[in-house]
Scaffold this motif. Structure first.
Motif, mmCIF file in Angstrom:
data_model
loop_
_atom_site.group_PDB
_atom_site.id
_atom_site.type_symbol
_atom_site.label_atom_id
_atom_site.label_comp_id
_atom_site.label_asym_id
_atom_site.label_seq_id
_atom_site.Cartn_x
_atom_site.Cartn_y
_atom_site.Cartn_z
ATOM 1 N N ASP A 95 0.853 -1.187 0.000
ATOM 2 C CA ASP A 95 0.000 0.000 0.000
ATOM 3 C C ASP A 95 0.894 1.245 0.000
ATOM 4 N N LEU A 119 2.061 2.301 -6.345
ATOM 5 C CA LEU A 119 1.771 1.505 -7.544
ATOM 6 C C LEU A 119 1.255 2.460 -8.633
ATOM 7 N N MET A 166 -8.912 -5.168 -3.167
ATOM 8 C CA MET A 166 -10.258 -4.660 -2.907
ATOM 9 C C MET A 166 -10.248 -3.140 -2.875
ATOM 10 N N PHE A 214 -9.099 -0.759 -4.882
ATOM 11 C CA PHE A 214 -7.814 -0.082 -5.120
ATOM 12 C C PHE A 214 -7.656 0.344 -6.580
#
Ligand SMILES: C[S@@+](CC[C@H](N)C(=O)[O-])C[C@H]1O[C@@H](n2cnc3c(N)ncnc32)[C@H](O)[C@@H]1O
Length: 206
Positions: free
Chosen positions: A74, A96, A111, A113
């Protein structure tokens, strides 16, 4: 007003313990997503959760005997700090799509994202090419999608970029990324909630 980064917003949420409400709110959808995935996984398997928040799905998977190792990723500093405090698992503070894993996985879960990315279809291609083992399986859920009209105001309400795609566009993005046996379905619909849109697919063995 300038558009805020999703990871800053979720760090604020985590500071206010709003990650706990999100965990409760997503639980029914994630349960359905995991039930879809489990019959498609080898034993044992390795797993990764993209946009893992406080790491609650990683902790769920850790409890399963057949899950050999699970990693959470994350970009929110406070979410990852919480994840590291709440369990012994492996968590990476990473933005990311830029960050790449050192190893590939049998199972990729995500979930709520993917739509925070400017180009989720490109992320799906990367997942297929660089995150999954041959024979690996991915499942992802999104609540912000074209057919969920109640979600259309979220980018403005949070001042955060979200990419709005239809069910058909998500499905095509999975196919274009190279996945086989692609499925798309809604889960956990309730009262006036039309459900989480879940996409899943397999990376073929060569
Ligand atoms: C809606 S929350 C969902 C968290 C968790 N999956 C859950 O269900 O509780 C979205 C998460 O994605 C993360 N995120 C958003 N954009 C990101 C990016 N570009 N790179 C890494 N993480 C990102 C946020 O920090 C946040 O923790």
């Amino acid at each position: 007003m300038a558009i805020r980064s999703a990871t800053d917003v979720f760090s604020e949420w985590a500071t206010k313990n709003k990650d706990e409400g999100m965990e409760r709110g997503h639980a029914a959808s994630v349960k359905a997503m995991l039930e879809l995935a489990f019959p498609n996984l080898p034993t044992p398997y390795t797993a990764v959760d993209l946009g893992c928040g406080n790491g609650w799905v990683c902790r769920l998977l850790e409890q399963r005997e057949e899950c050999r190792h699970v990693v959470g990723v994350d970009g929110s500093e406070v979410m990852i700090e919480k994840a590291q405090t709440l369990g012994q698992g492996e968590f990476h503070l990473a933005r990311l799509p830029e960050w790449r894993p050192e190893a590939t996985f049998d199972f990729l879960h995500s979930m709520e994202f993917l739509y925070y990315l400017e180009d989720p279809a490109a992320m799906l291609k990367m997942i297929h090419a660089e995150w999954l083992n041959e024979g690996g399986f991915m499942v992802a859920g999104v609540d912000h999608y074209l057919e969920n009209e109640d979600s259309h105001g979220w980018p403005e309400a949070l001042d955060v970029h979200m990419t709005l795609l239809s069910e058909a566009q998500w499905k095509q993005a999975m196919i274009d990324a190279g996945f086989s046996d692609v499925g798309i379905q809604r889960v956990a619909a309730k009262d006036d909630f039309v459900g989480t849109l879940v996409m899943f697919g397999k990376k073929d063995s060569n």
